[in-house]
Design an enzyme around this catalytic site. Structure first.
Site, PDB file in Angstrom:
ATOM      1  N   ARG A  95       0.846  -1.192   0.000  1.00 42.52           N
ATOM      2  CA  ARG A  95       0.000   0.000   0.000  1.00 42.52           C
ATOM      3  C   ARG A  95       0.882   1.243   0.000  1.00 42.52           C
ATOM      4  NH1 ARG A  95      -1.983   0.836   4.316  1.00 42.52           N
ATOM      5  NH2 ARG A  95      -1.351  -0.973   5.535  1.00 42.52           N
ATOM      6  N   TYR A 130      -1.189  -3.498  -7.068  1.00 44.22           N
ATOM      7  CA  TYR A 130      -1.077  -4.206  -5.783  1.00 44.22           C
ATOM      8  C   TYR A 130      -2.442  -4.214  -5.060  1.00 44.22           C
ATOM      9  CZ  TYR A 130      -0.266  -5.193  -0.942  1.00 44.22           C
ATOM     10  OH  TYR A 130      -0.398  -5.732   0.317  1.00 44.22           O
ATOM     11  N   GLY A 131      -2.795  -5.355  -4.482  1.00 44.79           N
ATOM     12  CA  GLY A 131      -4.125  -5.569  -3.902  1.00 44.79           C
ATOM     13  C   GLY A 131      -4.648  -4.449  -3.017  1.00 44.79           C
ATOM     14  N   GLY A 132      -3.837  -4.025  -2.061  1.00 47.46           N
ATOM     15  CA  GLY A 132      -4.296  -3.002  -1.121  1.00 47.46           C
ATOM     16  C   GLY A 132      -4.627  -1.676  -1.792  1.00 47.46           C
ATOM     17  N   LYS A 177      -9.785  -2.063   1.457  1.00 46.33           N
ATOM     18  CA  LYS A 177      -9.388  -0.931   2.306  1.00 46.33           C
ATOM     19  C   LYS A 177     -10.147   0.339   1.931  1.00 46.33           C
ATOM     20  CE  LYS A 177      -6.328  -3.465   4.321  1.00 46.33           C
ATOM     21  NZ  LYS A 177      -6.553  -3.901   5.705  1.00 46.33           N
ATOM     22  N   HIS A 186     -10.742  -2.157  11.350  1.00 44.84           N
ATOM     23  CA  HIS A 186      -9.670  -3.030  10.841  1.00 44.84           C
ATOM     24  C   HIS A 186      -9.499  -4.190  11.818  1.00 44.84           C
ATOM     25  CE1 HIS A 186      -5.189  -3.176   9.332  1.00 44.84           C
ATOM     26  NE2 HIS A 186      -5.960  -4.015   8.672  1.00 44.84           N
ATOM     27  N   SER A 215      -1.547  -3.666  10.093  1.00 44.46           N
ATOM     28  CA  SER A 215      -1.210  -4.590   9.010  1.00 44.46           C
ATOM     29  C   SER A 215       0.068  -5.363   9.340  1.00 44.46           C
ATOM     30  CB  SER A 215      -1.013  -3.804   7.712  1.00 44.46           C
ATOM     31  OG  SER A 215      -2.166  -3.048   7.448  1.00 44.46           O
ATOM     32  N   CYS A 266       0.472  -7.590  11.710  1.00 47.27           N
ATOM     33  CA  CYS A 266       0.690  -7.738  13.151  1.00 47.27           C
ATOM     34  C   CYS A 266      -0.151  -8.843  13.775  1.00 47.27           C
ATOM     35  CB  CYS A 266       0.446  -6.414  13.855  1.00 47.27           C
ATOM     36  SG  CYS A 266       1.675  -5.167  13.425  1.00 47.27           S
ATOM     37  N   GLY A 267      -0.663  -9.769  12.960  1.00 43.26           N
ATOM     38  CA  GLY A 267      -1.218 -10.987  13.540  1.00 43.26           C
ATOM     39  C   GLY A 267      -2.719 -11.207  13.449  1.00 43.26           C
ATOM     40  N   THR A 314      -4.687 -12.209  10.750  1.00 44.99           N
ATOM     41  CA  THR A 314      -5.044 -13.433  10.027  1.00 44.99           C
ATOM     42  C   THR A 314      -4.686 -14.657  10.860  1.00 44.99           C
ATOM     43  OG1 THR A 314      -4.781 -12.294   7.921  1.00 44.99           O
ATOM     44  CG2 THR A 314      -4.715 -14.693   7.858  1.00 44.99           C
ATOM     45  N   ASN A 315      -3.535 -14.602  11.541  1.00 44.15           N
ATOM     46  CA  ASN A 315      -3.133 -15.734  12.379  1.00 44.15           C
ATOM     47  C   ASN A 315      -4.095 -15.950  13.544  1.00 44.15           C
ATOM     48  OD1 ASN A 315      -0.297 -17.181  11.881  1.00 44.15           O
ATOM     49  ND2 ASN A 315      -0.316 -15.156  10.948  1.00 44.15           N
ATOM     50  N   ASP A 350      -9.773  -9.457   8.631  1.00 45.08           N
ATOM     51  CA  ASP A 350      -9.205  -8.115   8.372  1.00 45.08           C
ATOM     52  C   ASP A 350     -10.162  -6.966   8.660  1.00 45.08           C
ATOM     53  OD1 ASP A 350      -6.810  -6.725   7.444  1.00 45.08           O
ATOM     54  OD2 ASP A 350      -7.954  -6.153   5.676  1.00 45.08           O
ATOM     55  N   ASN A 384       6.143  -8.692   2.119  1.00 47.96           N
ATOM     56  CA  ASN A 384       4.698  -8.429   2.016  1.00 47.96           C
ATOM     57  C   ASN A 384       4.052  -9.277   0.916  1.00 47.96           C
ATOM     58  OD1 ASN A 384       2.289  -7.059   2.832  1.00 47.96           O
ATOM     59  ND2 ASN A 384       2.447  -5.728   1.035  1.00 47.96           N
ATOM     60  N   SER A 385       4.646 -10.431   0.611  1.00 46.23           N
ATOM     61  CA  SER A 385       3.998 -11.316  -0.364  1.00 46.23           C
ATOM     62  C   SER A 385       2.701 -11.842   0.238  1.00 46.23           C
ATOM     63  CB  SER A 385       4.940 -12.454  -0.752  1.00 46.23           C
ATOM     64  OG  SER A 385       5.417 -13.125   0.389  1.00 46.23           O
ATOM     65  N   ARG A 386       1.740 -12.195  -0.620  1.00 44.37           N
ATOM     66  CA  ARG A 386       0.378 -12.452  -0.150  1.00 44.37           C
ATOM     67  C   ARG A 386      -0.234 -13.701  -0.770  1.00 44.37           C
ATOM     68  NH1 ARG A 386      -1.927  -8.718   3.805  1.00 44.37           N
ATOM     69  NH2 ARG A 386      -0.239  -7.225   4.059  1.00 44.37           N
ATOM     70  N   GLY A 414      -0.688 -20.378  18.276  1.00 46.67           N
ATOM     71  CA  GLY A 414      -1.672 -21.184  19.007  1.00 46.67           C
ATOM     72  C   GLY A 414      -1.677 -20.922  20.503  1.00 46.67           C
TER      73      GLY A 414
HETATM   74  P1  GDP Z   1      -2.148  -9.397   9.679  1.00 44.45           P
HETATM   75  O1  GDP Z   1      -1.532  -8.701   8.515  1.00 44.45           O
HETATM   76  O2  GDP Z   1      -2.493  -8.465  10.794  1.00 44.45           O
HETATM   77  O3  GDP Z   1      -3.275 -10.262   9.282  1.00 44.45           O
HETATM   78  O4  GDP Z   1      -1.009 -10.329  10.291  1.00 44.45           O
HETATM   79  P2  GDP Z   1      -0.677 -11.884  10.031  1.00 44.45           P
HETATM   80  O5  GDP Z   1      -1.533 -12.752  10.871  1.00 44.45           O
HETATM   81  O6  GDP Z   1      -0.676 -12.140   8.569  1.00 44.45           O
HETATM   82  O7  GDP Z   1       0.797 -11.931  10.586  1.00 44.45           O
HETATM   83  C1  GDP Z   1       1.801 -11.064  10.123  1.00 44.45           C
HETATM   84  C2  GDP Z   1       3.135 -11.625  10.497  1.00 44.45           C
HETATM   85  O8  GDP Z   1       3.236 -11.724  11.915  1.00 44.45           O
HETATM   86  C3  GDP Z   1       3.376 -13.020   9.941  1.00 44.45           C
HETATM   87  O9  GDP Z   1       4.710 -13.136   9.558  1.00 44.45           O
HETATM   88  C4  GDP Z   1       3.079 -13.911  11.124  1.00 44.45           C
HETATM   89  O10 GDP Z   1       3.788 -15.112  11.071  1.00 44.45           O
HETATM   90  C5  GDP Z   1       3.512 -13.058  12.309  1.00 44.45           C
HETATM   91  N1  GDP Z   1       2.721 -13.361  13.528  1.00 44.45           N
HETATM   92  C6  GDP Z   1       1.376 -13.492  13.609  1.00 44.45           C
HETATM   93  N2  GDP Z   1       1.001 -13.828  14.866  1.00 44.45           N
HETATM   94  C7  GDP Z   1       2.132 -13.914  15.596  1.00 44.45           C
HETATM   95  C8  GDP Z   1       2.410 -14.218  16.974  1.00 44.45           C
HETATM   96  O11 GDP Z   1       1.526 -14.496  17.778  1.00 44.45           O
HETATM   97  N3  GDP Z   1       3.721 -14.178  17.355  1.00 44.45           N
HETATM   98  C9  GDP Z   1       4.724 -13.867  16.471  1.00 44.45           C
HETATM   99  N4  GDP Z   1       5.980 -13.863  16.929  1.00 44.45           N
HETATM  100  N5  GDP Z   1       4.503 -13.593  15.174  1.00 44.45           N
HETATM  101  C10 GDP Z   1       3.226 -13.601  14.741  1.00 44.45           C
HETATM  102  P1  PGA Z   2      -3.325  -7.072   6.578  1.00 42.03           P
HETATM  103  O1  PGA Z   2      -4.139  -6.607   5.285  1.00 42.03           O
HETATM  104  O2  PGA Z   2      -3.901  -6.213   7.661  1.00 42.03           O
HETATM  105  O3  PGA Z   2      -3.715  -8.505   6.660  1.00 42.03           O
HETATM  106  O4  PGA Z   2      -1.862  -6.858   6.415  1.00 42.03           O
HETATM  107  C1  PGA Z   2      -3.685  -5.839   4.282  1.00 42.03           C
HETATM  108  C2  PGA Z   2      -3.278  -4.454   4.707  1.00 42.03           C
HETATM  109  O5  PGA Z   2      -3.687  -3.992   5.794  1.00 42.03           O
HETATM  110  O6  PGA Z   2      -2.567  -3.824   3.924  1.00 42.03           O
HETATM  111 MN    MN Z   3      -5.408  -5.079   6.841  1.00 37.23          MN
HETATM  112 MN    MN Z   4      -4.156 -10.372   7.381  1.00 33.60          MN
END
Ligand code: GDP
Ligand code: PGA
Ligand code: MN
Ligand code: MN
Length: 619
Positions: free
Chosen positions: A81, A221-223, A230, A250, A272, A274-275, A277-278, A297, A400-402, A529
């Protein structure tokens, strides 16, 4: 060439004159070779995929590894973005505020009209009708994206409910739509050959919140280009939500079930990469707890007749960060991707026609093609050149590959994901990426204190946006790049929501940080987890069962109240991850002060009071 001279493919009989005249007007301006109304069918997907494979934009993956899936490499300058090229074009600059780029709407339209003039030469102009959220919602939120990128059309098929059924529902109901105009900004003149990833050095991602319209130019780019995400579901929708008394945020949405069968719904805002999706796809490590995914998201949250805050995910797919997503950290995402029907962008390609990225598997493949198309070997990096001593090996996948994957393929999908009303939210989590200061989990005293958590949220910048990585910045509610109006008005809106509703029915608010680090640079908390342990404490707090200690910043788990049974983390690291250090927090005060000063006159008085209270409690 005029619009009438343009070849039209797949014409849909249109009785929506606003849509037809807008499409004609854009075609007359951008002068595409053809106009194509997208129906969202399988046949259309296949045809677009074949076209993009022939153009060199996509590589078809090995069907046995990832059926019906494709790999794209972008231009190396079009990978994230572009926040510095994102504009909120409200009539008054005071409605965009100090955190957004502002330009006068008429001036922006004049500038961009010249960019769009003839910008689709040699290309097809696709018309993509879509709906954010369910078309069965009380107030369905339609959009139509016009784009000259088939990659965008394929991505929109994954990320949104789109195509003929949506167009029919929109026309039948007489509903309005948000016009979303996109061009990669790379016209092809006769005889000119295309490149695999057309884009422009000139980029504008512009929003017209009063008119509810979006114009995006120059990036694929997607964003920047999937305008339902967004641009619509956050920037435009946040302005709509302010006017109508709801929240467009968000946030991921997660359903948790305790061993006793009690259900909790959690929404969480992290910046973005920061976790989100996980956490949305978490596999709990603690026995008996079940987690199900609703969204990863974006959350749209409205008050129900019962006085509770109900959340829906307006999207239909994931656009997830690939690196770090692996069988050990996020097996549910890996399983969703294995079902195929996905697009992968800027990851690495294996010699067997599968995709790979750092963290996907613990053992690296022996040879890869990296995201720039170079031969890549582990331990050496690109082009097989031995790294200089101390030189960092370039990753094979862009940070930032997706992956772009249909939400329906999630093994942990909650059945309510398609419900037009969504789910009632019990807890809201704010979180960021901070190597120090911010403890593992803190509960707010009340709604206003929770809004203060969100308002002062800070995080180290990531590769999700262009610019420097690892710089701490304030990111209110993880919405800094996505608030479609003045940040002060946005924070006041959050406070007003609290004043207008019964506190007892409002979600409880927590602040989390999975990213605190030890002196050696390693993470103190194992995350992924294991974050289910924090979720369990939060659930027990909601029920008034878990004990907490009062600290100057809020309530934190009392000794023994966080379930750490079977956790392989030493007591010292655990204590360091959870510690509230008054010294660190006193150092935070001037940074919050500076941030509040930047917000200016529109900073809500209640937040100034919260800051004074925090300062007093810290002594
Ligand atoms: P999003 O962009 O907010 O959806 O974030 P993602 O879930 O895609 O995670 C972004 C990055 O942070 C990835 O490289 C994940 O592996 C890492 N990440 C996500 N959750 C955790 C966590 O609980 N601990 C750590 N150390 N890294 C994490
Ligand atoms: P993210 O989504 O929050 O999963 O990274 C895309 C973005 O916010 O650019
Ligand atoms: Mn996002
Ligand atoms: Mn995400």
């Amino acid at each position: 060439m005029t619009a009438t001279a343009t070849r039209t493919v797949g014409t849909t009989p249109i009785t929506n004159s606003k849509l037809q005249s807008w499409v004609d007007e854009v075609a007359a301006l951008t002068e595409p070779d053809a106009v194509r109304w997208c129906d969202g069918s399988e046949a259309e997907w296949n045809e677009l995929a074949d076209t993009l494979v022939r153009a060199g934009t996509l590589v078809r993956l090995n069907d046995r590894a990832k059926p019906n899936s494709f790999y794209a490499r972008t231009d190396p300058e079009d990978v994230a973005r572009v926040e510095d090229r994102t504009f909120i074009c409200s009539a008054s600059p005071d409605d965009a505020g100090p955190t957004n780029n502002w330009m006068d709407p008429a001036e922006m339209k004049a500038t961009m009209t010249e960019l769009f003039r003839g910008s689709m030469h040699g290309r097809t102009m696709y018309v993509v009708p879509f709906c954010m959220g369910s078309p069965d919602a009380a107030q369905p939120m339609y959009g139509v994206e016009i784009t000259d990128s088939a990659y965008v059309v394929m991505s929109m098929k994954i990320m949104t409910r789109m195509g003929t059924p949506i167009l029919d529902a929109m026309i039948d109901s007489g509903a309005d739509f948000v016009p979303c105009l996109h061009s990669v900004g790379a016209p092809l003149e006769p005889g000119e050959t295309d490149v695999p990833w057309p884009c422009s050095d000139t980029k504008y991602i512009s929003h017209f919140p009063e008119e509810r319209a979006i114009w995006s130019y120059g990036s694929g780019y997607g964003g920047n280009s999937l305008l339902g995400k967004k641009c619509y579901a956050l920037r435009i929708a946040s302005a709509v939500a302010r006017d109508e008394g709801w929240l467009a945020e968000h946030m991921l949405i997660l359903k948790l079930t305790s061993p006793e069968g009690r259900i909790y719904h959690v929404a969480a805002a992290f910046p973005s990469a920061c976790g989100k999706t996980n956490l949305a796809l978490i596999n709990p490590t603690i026995p008996g707890w079940k987690a199900e995914t609703l969204g990863d998201d974006i959350a749209w949250m409205r008050f129900g007749a019962d006085g509770r805050l109900w959340a829906v995910n307006p999207e239909y797919g994931f656009f997830g960060v690939a690196p770090g997503t692996g069988w050990d950290t996020n097996p549910n995402a890996m399983r969703a991707m294995e079902k195929g029907n996905s697009l992968f962008t800027n990851v690495a390609l294996t010699d067997h026609g599968d995709v790979w990225w750092e963290g996907a598997t613990t053992t690296k493949p022996g040879h890869l093609t990296d995201w720039k198309g170079r031969s890549w070997t582990p331990g050496k990096g690109p082009d097989g050149v031995d790294p200089q001593p101390g030189q960092r090996i370039e990753p094979a996948a862009h940070p930032n590959s997706r992956f772009c994957t249909p939400i329906k393929q999630t093994p942990t999908l909650a059945p309510e994901y398609n419900s037009p009303n969504g789910v009632p939210i019990d807890a809201i989590l704010f979180g960021g990426r901070r190597k120090d200061t911010v403890p593992l989990v803190t509960q707010s005293r009340d709604w206003a204190h929770g809004v203060f958590f969100g308002a002062t949220l800070s995080s180290e910048t990531t590769a999700a946006a262009t610019g420097k990585v690892g710089v701490v910045r304030r990111d209110p509610m993880a919405m800094l790049p996505f608030i479609g109006y003045h940040v002060g008005d946005y924070l006041e809106h959050w406070l007003q929501v609290g004043r207008d509703h019964d506190q007892a029915k409002l979600p409880r608010i927590f602040y989390v940080n999975w990213f605190r680090r030890a002196d050696d640079g390693g993470f103190l908390w194992p995350g992924f987890g294991e974050n289910s342990r924090v979720l369990k404490w939060i659930a027990e707090r909601i029920d008034g069962r878990a004990d907490a200690d009062e600290t100057p910043i809020g309530s934190v788990p009392a000794a023994g109240s966080l379930d750490v049974s079977g956790l392989s983390v030493g007591p010292e690291d655990l204590a360091a991850a959870s510690a509230v250090d008054p010294e660190e927090w006193r150092a935070e005060l001037p940074l919050i002060e500076e941030w509040f000063d930047r917000i200016g006159d529109k900073l809500p008085a209640d937040l100034r009071t919260e800051l004074d209270n925090l300062r007093n409690r810290l002594g």
